[in-house]
Design a protein around this motif. Structure first.
Motif, short mmCIF file in Angstrom:
data_model
loop_
_atom_site.label_atom_id
_atom_site.label_comp_id
_atom_site.label_asym_id
_atom_site.label_seq_id
_atom_site.Cartn_x
_atom_site.Cartn_y
_atom_site.Cartn_z
N GLY A 33 0.81 -1.21 0.00
CA GLY A 33 0.00 0.00 0.00
C GLY A 33 0.84 1.26 0.00
O GLY A 33 1.28 1.74 -1.06
N GLU A 34 1.12 1.79 1.19
CA GLU A 34 1.80 3.08 1.30
C GLU A 34 3.21 3.07 0.72
O GLU A 34 3.62 4.03 0.06
N VAL A 35 3.95 1.99 0.94
CA VAL A 35 5.32 1.94 0.41
C VAL A 35 5.31 1.89 -1.11
O VAL A 35 6.04 2.62 -1.78
N ALA A 36 4.46 1.03 -1.68
CA ALA A 36 4.38 0.92 -3.15
C ALA A 36 3.90 2.21 -3.79
O ALA A 36 4.28 2.53 -4.92
N ALA A 37 3.05 2.96 -3.07
CA ALA A 37 2.54 4.23 -3.61
C ALA A 37 3.65 5.27 -3.74
O ALA A 37 3.57 6.16 -4.59
N LEU A 38 4.68 5.16 -2.90
CA LEU A 38 5.78 6.11 -2.96
C LEU A 38 6.77 5.78 -4.07
O LEU A 38 7.31 6.67 -4.73
N SER A 39 7.03 4.49 -4.29
CA SER A 39 8.02 4.09 -5.28
C SER A 39 7.83 2.63 -5.64
O SER A 39 7.47 1.81 -4.80
N THR A 40 8.11 2.31 -6.91
CA THR A 40 8.04 0.91 -7.35
C THR A 40 9.31 0.16 -6.98
O THR A 40 9.34 -1.06 -7.01
N GLU A 41 10.38 0.89 -6.64
CA GLU A 41 11.62 0.27 -6.22
C GLU A 41 12.02 0.81 -4.85
O GLU A 41 11.98 2.02 -4.62
N LEU A 42 12.39 -0.08 -3.96
CA LEU A 42 12.76 0.34 -2.61
C LEU A 42 14.18 0.89 -2.62
O LEU A 42 15.11 0.23 -3.10
N PRO A 43 14.37 2.10 -2.08
CA PRO A 43 15.73 2.64 -2.01
C PRO A 43 16.54 1.90 -0.95
O PRO A 43 15.99 1.31 -0.02
N SER A 44 17.86 1.95 -1.08
CA SER A 44 18.72 1.24 -0.14
C SER A 44 18.62 1.83 1.27
O SER A 44 18.91 1.14 2.25
N SER A 45 18.19 3.08 1.37
CA SER A 45 18.08 3.72 2.69
C SER A 45 16.92 3.16 3.51
O SER A 45 16.91 3.28 4.73
#
Length: 475
Positions: free
Chosen positions: A353-365
């Motif tokens: 939900g919320e994480v996918a809405a921010l970006s399709t790829e997870l940043p290393s941070s």
């Protein structure tokens, strides 16, 4: 020509009319998977699909007279890994190459080095939902050049694994699901990056319809480059063929393209006899003893998407959520967050939900520990969900850690009675008209006042306690 005229007349109804229930769809798939090798299949050129045209070539790529192929040792090992991941029962013990002869502008030698007599593997399977799709064979071959505005030979000679299924699929939806599962299989075992958008996985589909057990002519849908294209093109072609038969016409053996809305004829489809297969004289048979000895079957099995889904379910997810995470390559991240103490289902909802809405790829941070700490803070009541959403973009950048950022930004939930009564007093002072109307009987305005209180509190106040403070002040 007659078929083309009839087909053109049928285009308007194909999108709305379903195929007759008397026709049985028959679909088989051929997937060309670009293997993740450091060099091309038969030369030392580095494979690239993004370099400027004709900058990753040599005499072997260009088919220059006198140039001789030298087979990559990486391609057979990667092909065997993919075969094990696909549950293939028969693995070749000797690597044998053949020539497939045909004349296209994108084939500089006039033939393709492939495997016709002895594929690298046979008899595999892929499970989609409750259906088993049989894999006929997996064989190695080299790619052709690419024809766009120019003839680009960068792709010529890149190592491919061609994976061929039995005609077990029955709809465009099933075909797309199969391709998605196959993509995950070859990607997770390390055989290929399998990016459809980069041409690292290209899909050809053989489609026909049968009636009362009759074997009927099939067509080949060539180079479908997305799951959506696979689904729509298959379903369109199934309807087209059924309607042709219903109108008294026949289906011709042809290679078709897909333009996003309908199929179109590219060329007539030739048979195997036209290719004049023969053993490749420049590449003698090579024993695969060493490559087979390097295979860790247990480890390869653990990389498969079905194993990943099992691990997610064991961690506490339902099968549907597990599948969604695996399809998005988020399962390993989720499981690491669970190992850090996070609740599996709650973490999965945040990821999808919320994480996918921010970006399709997870940043290393943003780490699994960050997700676990964020979910844990909300569960413990330290952080409201609204404040957690506000904090999430911060965690996508360099940050101090969840607890430190909560303190630094003043996001921790406050249960202090004076804090809540102070907010309520401010809102009541600023809303004399609404307060008067509420006290006059318009009780629905309580929601408006509560919303203003929550906004002023910036998600830091417990909604229940803040509501109690508001009700007490409105008496």
């Amino acid at each position: 020509m007659l078929q083309r005229v009839i087909t053109a007349r049928l285009q308007a109804v194909l999108r709305t009319r379903r195929a007759s229930s008397g026709f049985r769809p028959v679909i088989g798939i051929e997937c060309h998977v670009q293997l993740n090798t450091p060099t091309k299949a038969f030369c030392r050129c580095a494979p690239s699909t993004t370099a400027p045209p004709n900058t990753r070539v040599c005499g072997v790529c260009l088919g220059e007279p006198g140039s001789l192929p030298v087979a990559s040792t990486d391609a057979p090992l990667l092909g065997l890994k993919a075969a094990v991941a696909l549950d293939c029962d028969e693995l070749a013990e000797t690597l044998e190459w053949d020539r497939k002869n045909y004349q296209y502008p994108d084939l500089p030698k006039g033939y393709q080095i492939t495997q016709a007599r002895t594929p690298l593997a046979r008899s595999g399977k892929v499970q989609i939902d409750d259906r088993t799709i049989r894999i006929t064979s997996l064989h190695l071959e080299e790619d052709s050049a690419k024809t766009t505005d120019v003839l680009d030979h960068n792709r010529a000679g890149i190592a491919l694994a061609e994976i061929v299924t039995e005609p077990d699929l029955r709809s465009g939806t099933e075909a797309a699901a199969f391709v998605r599962e196959l993509q995950q299989v070859v990607k997770r075992c390390g055989a290929s990056r399998a990016r459809l958008e980069h041409g690292e996985l290209r899909v050809d589909v053989n489609v026909s319809v049968t009636q009362e057990g009759e074997v009927r002519e099939r067509v080949e849908l060539k180079n479908l480059n997305s799951l959506r294209a696979v689904r729509l093109a298959c379903d369109f072609e199934l309807r087209r063929q059924a309607l042709l038969y219903e109108s008294g016409d026949t289906v011709q053996r042809e290679t078709l393209g897909w333009n996003g809305s309908e199929t179109y004829v590219m060329r007539d489809k030739g048979g195997a006899a036209e290719y004049r297969f023969s053993p490749e004289p420049d590449l003698p048979p090579l024993p695969l003893t060493e490559a087979l000895a390097q295979l860790d079957r247990v480890q390869i099995e653990e990389t498969t998407p079905r194993a990943a889904r099992r691990r997610c379910v064991a961690a506490g997810l339902d099968s549907e959520t597990a599948s969604l995470l695996v399809d998005r390559d988020l399962d390993a991240f989720l499981l690491e967050a669970v190992d850090s103490g996070a609740d599996a289902m709650t973490s999965a909802r945040w990821l999808l939900g919320e994480v996918a809405a921010l970006s399709t790829e997870l940043p290393s941070s943003f780490t699994p520990r960050d997700l676990a700490d964020l979910v844990g803070a909300v569960a413990a009541g330290t952080l409201s969900r609204r404040s957690a959403k506000e904090l999430l973009p911060v965690l996508f950048q360099e940050h101090l850690g969840v607890a430190a950022e909560i303190e630094k930004r003043g996001l921790a939930r406050v249960d202090d009675a004076d804090f809540m009564s102070g907010i309520v007093a401010e809102i009541i002072d600023e809303s004399p008209d609404e307060v008067a109307l509420f006290r006059a009987g318009k009780t629905k305005l309580r929601k408006v006042l509560m919303g203003r209180c929550m906004k002023r509190a910036r998600g830091r106040a417990d909604p229940k306690k803040l509501g109690e403070a508001l009700d007490e002040a409105l008496l």
